[in-house]
Write a protein that holds these residues in place. Structure first.
Motif, PDB file in Angstrom:
ATOM      1  N   VAL A  25       0.831  -1.207   0.000  1.00 41.42           N
ATOM      2  CA  VAL A  25       0.000   0.000   0.000  1.00 41.42           C
ATOM      3  C   VAL A  25       0.868   1.260   0.000  1.00 41.42           C
ATOM      4  O   VAL A  25       0.544   2.246  -0.657  1.00 41.42           O
ATOM      5  CB  VAL A  25      -1.015   0.007   1.163  1.00 41.42           C
ATOM      6  N   LEU A  26       1.989   1.220   0.696  1.00 43.95           N
ATOM      7  CA  LEU A  26       2.883   2.379   0.686  1.00 43.95           C
ATOM      8  C   LEU A  26       3.575   2.533  -0.675  1.00 43.95           C
ATOM      9  O   LEU A  26       3.797   3.653  -1.130  1.00 43.95           O
ATOM     10  CB  LEU A  26       3.915   2.296   1.804  1.00 43.95           C
ATOM     11  N   LYS A  27       3.900   1.424  -1.323  1.00 43.61           N
ATOM     12  CA  LYS A  27       4.464   1.511  -2.675  1.00 43.61           C
ATOM     13  C   LYS A  27       3.476   2.196  -3.615  1.00 43.61           C
ATOM     14  O   LYS A  27       3.853   3.060  -4.409  1.00 43.61           O
ATOM     15  CB  LYS A  27       4.803   0.116  -3.216  1.00 43.61           C
ATOM     16  N   GLU A  28       2.232   1.818  -3.506  1.00 40.72           N
ATOM     17  CA  GLU A  28       1.193   2.423  -4.337  1.00 40.72           C
ATOM     18  C   GLU A  28       1.052   3.910  -4.013  1.00 40.72           C
ATOM     19  O   GLU A  28       0.914   4.744  -4.913  1.00 40.72           O
ATOM     20  CB  GLU A  28      -0.133   1.701  -4.107  1.00 40.72           C
ATOM     21  N   ALA A  29       1.126   4.246  -2.737  1.00 47.41           N
ATOM     22  CA  ALA A  29       1.032   5.645  -2.324  1.00 47.41           C
ATOM     23  C   ALA A  29       2.205   6.454  -2.871  1.00 47.41           C
ATOM     24  O   ALA A  29       2.023   7.568  -3.377  1.00 47.41           O
ATOM     25  CB  ALA A  29       0.980   5.742  -0.800  1.00 47.41           C
ATOM     26  N   ILE A  30       3.406   5.908  -2.800  1.00 48.57           N
ATOM     27  CA  ILE A  30       4.592   6.605  -3.322  1.00 48.57           C
ATOM     28  C   ILE A  30       4.458   6.811  -4.820  1.00 48.57           C
ATOM     29  O   ILE A  30       4.755   7.885  -5.348  1.00 48.57           O
ATOM     30  CB  ILE A  30       5.876   5.824  -2.987  1.00 48.57           C
ATOM     31  N   ASN A  31       4.000   5.788  -5.526  1.00 46.75           N
ATOM     32  CA  ASN A  31       3.791   5.918  -6.973  1.00 46.75           C
ATOM     33  C   ASN A  31       2.818   7.049  -7.276  1.00 46.75           C
ATOM     34  O   ASN A  31       3.042   7.838  -8.204  1.00 46.75           O
ATOM     35  CB  ASN A  31       3.267   4.611  -7.566  1.00 46.75           C
ATOM     36  N   LEU A  44       7.914  22.477  -3.706  1.00 47.55           N
ATOM     37  CA  LEU A  44       7.728  22.056  -2.314  1.00 47.55           C
ATOM     38  C   LEU A  44       6.247  22.007  -1.945  1.00 47.55           C
ATOM     39  O   LEU A  44       5.786  21.041  -1.333  1.00 47.55           O
ATOM     40  CB  LEU A  44       8.491  22.986  -1.366  1.00 47.55           C
ATOM     41  N   MET A  45       5.503  23.021  -2.359  1.00 43.80           N
ATOM     42  CA  MET A  45       4.065  23.027  -2.083  1.00 43.80           C
ATOM     43  C   MET A  45       3.362  21.910  -2.853  1.00 43.80           C
ATOM     44  O   MET A  45       2.480  21.241  -2.307  1.00 43.80           O
ATOM     45  CB  MET A  45       3.449  24.382  -2.440  1.00 43.80           C
ATOM     46  N   ASN A  46       3.729  21.706  -4.105  1.00 42.03           N
ATOM     47  CA  ASN A  46       3.148  20.622  -4.899  1.00 42.03           C
ATOM     48  C   ASN A  46       3.419  19.272  -4.244  1.00 42.03           C
ATOM     49  O   ASN A  46       2.545  18.403  -4.179  1.00 42.03           O
ATOM     50  CB  ASN A  46       3.711  20.610  -6.318  1.00 42.03           C
ATOM     51  N   PHE A  47       4.642  19.096  -3.748  1.00 36.57           N
ATOM     52  CA  PHE A  47       5.049  17.849  -3.107  1.00 36.57           C
ATOM     53  C   PHE A  47       4.248  17.628  -1.821  1.00 36.57           C
ATOM     54  O   PHE A  47       3.709  16.540  -1.596  1.00 36.57           O
ATOM     55  CB  PHE A  47       6.557  17.908  -2.823  1.00 36.57           C
ATOM     56  N   GLU A  48       4.154  18.649  -0.989  1.00 33.96           N
ATOM     57  CA  GLU A  48       3.408  18.547   0.272  1.00 33.96           C
ATOM     58  C   GLU A  48       1.929  18.264   0.009  1.00 33.96           C
ATOM     59  O   GLU A  48       1.326  17.430   0.688  1.00 33.96           O
ATOM     60  CB  GLU A  48       3.560  19.824   1.093  1.00 33.96           C
ATOM     61  N   ASN A  49       1.354  18.952  -0.964  1.00 35.43           N
ATOM     62  CA  ASN A  49      -0.056  18.731  -1.294  1.00 35.43           C
ATOM     63  C   ASN A  49      -0.283  17.311  -1.805  1.00 35.43           C
ATOM     64  O   ASN A  49      -1.282  16.673  -1.459  1.00 35.43           O
ATOM     65  CB  ASN A  49      -0.538  19.751  -2.322  1.00 35.43           C
ATOM     66  N   ALA A  50       0.629  16.825  -2.625  1.00 34.01           N
ATOM     67  CA  ALA A  50       0.508  15.461  -3.150  1.00 34.01           C
ATOM     68  C   ALA A  50       0.569  14.448  -2.015  1.00 34.01           C
ATOM     69  O   ALA A  50      -0.225  13.494  -1.978  1.00 34.01           O
ATOM     70  CB  ALA A  50       1.608  15.189  -4.176  1.00 34.01           C
ATOM     71  N   ILE A  51       1.475  14.640  -1.082  1.00 33.07           N
ATOM     72  CA  ILE A  51       1.590  13.718   0.059  1.00 33.07           C
ATOM     73  C   ILE A  51       0.300  13.706   0.870  1.00 33.07           C
ATOM     74  O   ILE A  51      -0.200  12.643   1.239  1.00 33.07           O
ATOM     75  CB  ILE A  51       2.802  14.083   0.943  1.00 33.07           C
ATOM     76  N   GLU A  52      -0.243  14.877   1.136  1.00 34.98           N
ATOM     77  CA  GLU A  52      -1.480  14.951   1.917  1.00 34.98           C
ATOM     78  C   GLU A  52      -2.643  14.258   1.213  1.00 34.98           C
ATOM     79  O   GLU A  52      -3.392  13.498   1.830  1.00 34.98           O
ATOM     80  CB  GLU A  52      -1.825  16.407   2.214  1.00 34.98           C
ATOM     81  N   LYS A  53      -2.807  14.524  -0.068  1.00 34.02           N
ATOM     82  CA  LYS A  53      -3.894  13.903  -0.836  1.00 34.02           C
ATOM     83  C   LYS A  53      -3.750  12.389  -0.886  1.00 34.02           C
ATOM     84  O   LYS A  53      -4.719  11.647  -0.702  1.00 34.02           O
ATOM     85  CB  LYS A  53      -3.927  14.461  -2.258  1.00 34.02           C
ATOM     86  N   VAL A  54      -2.547  11.926  -1.157  1.00 33.66           N
ATOM     87  CA  VAL A  54      -2.303  10.485  -1.285  1.00 33.66           C
ATOM     88  C   VAL A  54      -2.469   9.786   0.055  1.00 33.66           C
ATOM     89  O   VAL A  54      -3.054   8.695   0.118  1.00 33.66           O
ATOM     90  CB  VAL A  54      -0.906  10.234  -1.891  1.00 33.66           C
ATOM     91  N   ALA A  55      -1.979  10.378   1.125  1.00 34.83           N
ATOM     92  CA  ALA A  55      -2.118   9.774   2.454  1.00 34.83           C
ATOM     93  C   ALA A  55      -3.588   9.599   2.810  1.00 34.83           C
ATOM     94  O   ALA A  55      -3.994   8.537   3.316  1.00 34.83           O
ATOM     95  CB  ALA A  55      -1.411  10.627   3.495  1.00 34.83           C
ATOM     96  N   GLU A  56      -4.371  10.609   2.518  1.00 32.18           N
ATOM     97  CA  GLU A  56      -5.802  10.521   2.803  1.00 32.18           C
ATOM     98  C   GLU A  56      -6.475   9.479   1.912  1.00 32.18           C
ATOM     99  O   GLU A  56      -7.269   8.666   2.387  1.00 32.18           O
ATOM    100  CB  GLU A  56      -6.456  11.889   2.594  1.00 32.18           C
ATOM    101  N   ILE A  65       4.946   8.307   4.628  1.00 29.44           N
ATOM    102  CA  ILE A  65       5.343   8.711   3.276  1.00 29.44           C
ATOM    103  C   ILE A  65       6.551   9.647   3.356  1.00 29.44           C
ATOM    104  O   ILE A  65       7.528   9.483   2.622  1.00 29.44           O
ATOM    105  CB  ILE A  65       4.171   9.386   2.542  1.00 29.44           C
ATOM    106  N   GLU A  66       6.495  10.613   4.271  1.00 23.97           N
ATOM    107  CA  GLU A  66       7.605  11.552   4.418  1.00 23.97           C
ATOM    108  C   GLU A  66       8.872  10.831   4.868  1.00 23.97           C
ATOM    109  O   GLU A  66       9.970  11.134   4.404  1.00 23.97           O
ATOM    110  CB  GLU A  66       7.231  12.652   5.406  1.00 23.97           C
ATOM    111  N   GLU A  67       8.725   9.863   5.756  1.00 26.12           N
ATOM    112  CA  GLU A  67       9.879   9.085   6.222  1.00 26.12           C
ATOM    113  C   GLU A  67      10.508   8.312   5.062  1.00 26.12           C
ATOM    114  O   GLU A  67      11.724   8.225   4.955  1.00 26.12           O
ATOM    115  CB  GLU A  67       9.458   8.117   7.325  1.00 26.12           C
ATOM    116  N   TYR A  68       9.673   7.760   4.193  1.00 30.88           N
ATOM    117  CA  TYR A  68      10.200   7.065   3.027  1.00 30.88           C
ATOM    118  C   TYR A  68      11.070   8.009   2.193  1.00 30.88           C
ATOM    119  O   TYR A  68      12.183   7.652   1.801  1.00 30.88           O
ATOM    120  CB  TYR A  68       9.089   6.493   2.135  1.00 30.88           C
ATOM    121  N   PHE A  69      10.569   9.202   1.900  1.00 23.91           N
ATOM    122  CA  PHE A  69      11.341  10.130   1.077  1.00 23.91           C
ATOM    123  C   PHE A  69      12.631  10.548   1.774  1.00 23.91           C
ATOM    124  O   PHE A  69      13.666  10.703   1.115  1.00 23.91           O
ATOM    125  CB  PHE A  69      10.497  11.338   0.659  1.00 23.91           C
TER     126      PHE A  69
END
Length: 79
Positions: A25-31, A44-56, A65-69
């Motif tokens: 599931v985390l692999k899919e989220a990272i993709n 940076l804003m695009n990256f943060e927004n993408a992480i938030e959307k994908v996590a939800e 997700i942030e730890e992975y990066f």
């Protein structure tokens, strides 16, 4: 030192130990994060927004997700 923008551009995340050690599931989220991030505008804003959307969407912890990066960037620096 490699930056997040370089990681996004080259998509090196998919050929690493950090990536291979993730749960499916985390692999899919990272993709999905990589697909959502755009290199135009404020990366940076695009990256943060993408992480938030994908996590939800995947119901995963944003911190995972942030730890992975973080791990991915450390791994790339060591090469």
């Amino acid at each position: 030192m490699q930056k997040v923008s370089q990681l996004v551009q080259t998509q090196q995340a998919f050929n690493s130990n950090s990536y291979n050690n993730l749960t499916p599931v985390l692999k899919e989220a990272i993709n999905d994060v990589m697909k959502l991030v755009k290199n135009d505008g404020n990366l940076l804003m695009n990256f943060e927004n993408a992480i938030e959307k994908v996590a939800e969407f995947h119901n995963v912890n944003k911190d995972d997700i942030e730890e992975y990066f973080d791990d991915e960037l450390k791994e790339q620096v060591e090469e």
